[in-house]
Enzyme design. Sequence first.
Site, short mmCIF file in Angstrom:
data_model
loop_
_atom_site.label_atom_id
_atom_site.label_comp_id
_atom_site.label_asym_id
_atom_site.label_seq_id
_atom_site.Cartn_x
_atom_site.Cartn_y
_atom_site.Cartn_z
CG HIS A 114 -12.13 -0.34 -29.52
ND1 HIS A 114 -12.03 0.54 -28.49
CD2 HIS A 114 -12.86 -1.37 -29.06
CE1 HIS A 114 -12.69 0.09 -27.43
NE2 HIS A 114 -13.21 -1.07 -27.76
CG HIS A 121 27.27 -21.95 -3.06
ND1 HIS A 121 28.16 -21.21 -3.79
CD2 HIS A 121 26.02 -21.54 -3.46
CE1 HIS A 121 27.50 -20.39 -4.60
NE2 HIS A 121 26.19 -20.56 -4.40
CD GLU A 142 24.37 -26.47 -8.39
OE1 GLU A 142 24.66 -25.35 -7.91
OE2 GLU A 142 23.21 -26.80 -8.69
CD GLU A 187 -8.21 -6.96 -26.05
OE1 GLU A 187 -8.04 -6.00 -25.28
OE2 GLU A 187 -8.41 -6.81 -27.26
CD GLN A 214 -14.11 -5.33 -28.66
OE1 GLN A 214 -14.92 -4.80 -27.91
NE2 GLN A 214 -12.81 -5.18 -28.48
CB THR A 239 -9.23 -3.95 -29.11
OG1 THR A 239 -10.04 -4.74 -28.25
CG2 THR A 239 -10.08 -3.38 -30.23
#
Length: 440
Positions: free
Chosen positions: A265, A425, A420, A332, A262, A240
């Site tokens: 943690h 197609h 292409e 964060e 923080q 974190t």
Amino acid sequence: MISRIDLRGDAFPADGVDRDLLPRAELDVEAALETVRPICEDVKHRGTAALIDYAEKFDGVTIDRVRVPAEALTRALQELDPKVRAALEESIRRARLVHGAQRRTDHTTQVVPGGTVTERWVPVERVGLYVPGGRSVYPSSVVMNVVPAQEAKVGSMAVASPPQKEFGGLPHPTILAACALLGVDEVYAAGGAQAVAMFAYGTEECRPVSMVTGPGNIWVAAAKRLLKGRIGIDAEAGPTEIAVLADATADPVHVAADLISQAEHDPLAAAVLVTDSVDLAEAVEKELERQIAATKHVEDRIAPALSGRQSGIVLVDGIEQGLQVVDAYAAEHLEIQTADAAAVAARVRNAGAVFVGAYAPVSLGDYAAGSNHVLPTGGCACHSSGLSVQSFLRGIHVVDYTREALAEIAPHVVTLADAEDLPAHGAAVRARFDWTVPGS
């Protein structure tokens, strides 16, 4: 305790701030891949037996089953502290308000008469939600994972959290109580890479899932990277981090408290202050020493986090430069504690979540702001978002054209197919008409 980086004057990069100049935790997920690969393969082949073995090896517990019995969930909720239950219920209520507003509705666009494209939003069918349980207990992460999944109308969800020796091999009872409170009855006592593998491959007890979300340690992040593709993931969440952009108007008591919040943690947690005020920087340094002396988790978490290379005070010449620094850092959690904080916050481009002013600390977002705390780390906020209802939804385009509408556009389709060098197609369009497509 906390280092300084001086980017004032000529030290400020003329061509923009390189994120490598800024503090950041070392997180070698690539190296961890080789450790988690055999664990994931073992779970793939041996299922529940492998999970039981890893519970003993990594968590020090002996278990005979991985799925948590229903009665354990019921008992955990019954025995939950009423104050904790009330706090969780309010957290859930606020999270539902915010995440409920994120629901998307199907939208149909008429491209031409007889030709429409509808974007349908369909929830992932089954998800695995990871809730950490190492140094701390995180019932709040149950809320942050489950609420957006429920608001997205995910049909099936399972929670995994590491088994705890002191609770007989079950996840922490507060985590179980939070699951019960949210109506989640499928919970597994599994942690780390082995829990992610359980979700990805399935076992005798757990059906495989389509997506895994939730924060975790480096082993969880490495397992997510390894198994991404077989499962969808939210992000490879690392340690974190908090960044605070502050000027001389900020209160050093608040700033120091938020950095410490923080740092507690994890020893790899990052705490960064970006400021144009030397006086504030010095005052914060003094406050850190004073407040740390009165708190817990100092030696094993806070001190190594604040003194590590991932934390620091970055000095700049002004808020304009400060904004460049925090955008390069892509935190964060980003707090804006400046004069006219709302206006400064509105200019931020890269952050998992932004907290405006003196009375919106990160701790509020962790628990009860209504926002989600499962957020991108390690600079990933420059390209990724936090967990939300959208994380659990898939957009499906439904194309509905009449014969006449196809005939109108057919020449262009055939032309592009020929350009292409994909003639089949064009032939697939011609096959729908008993005449040559005009202009083809």
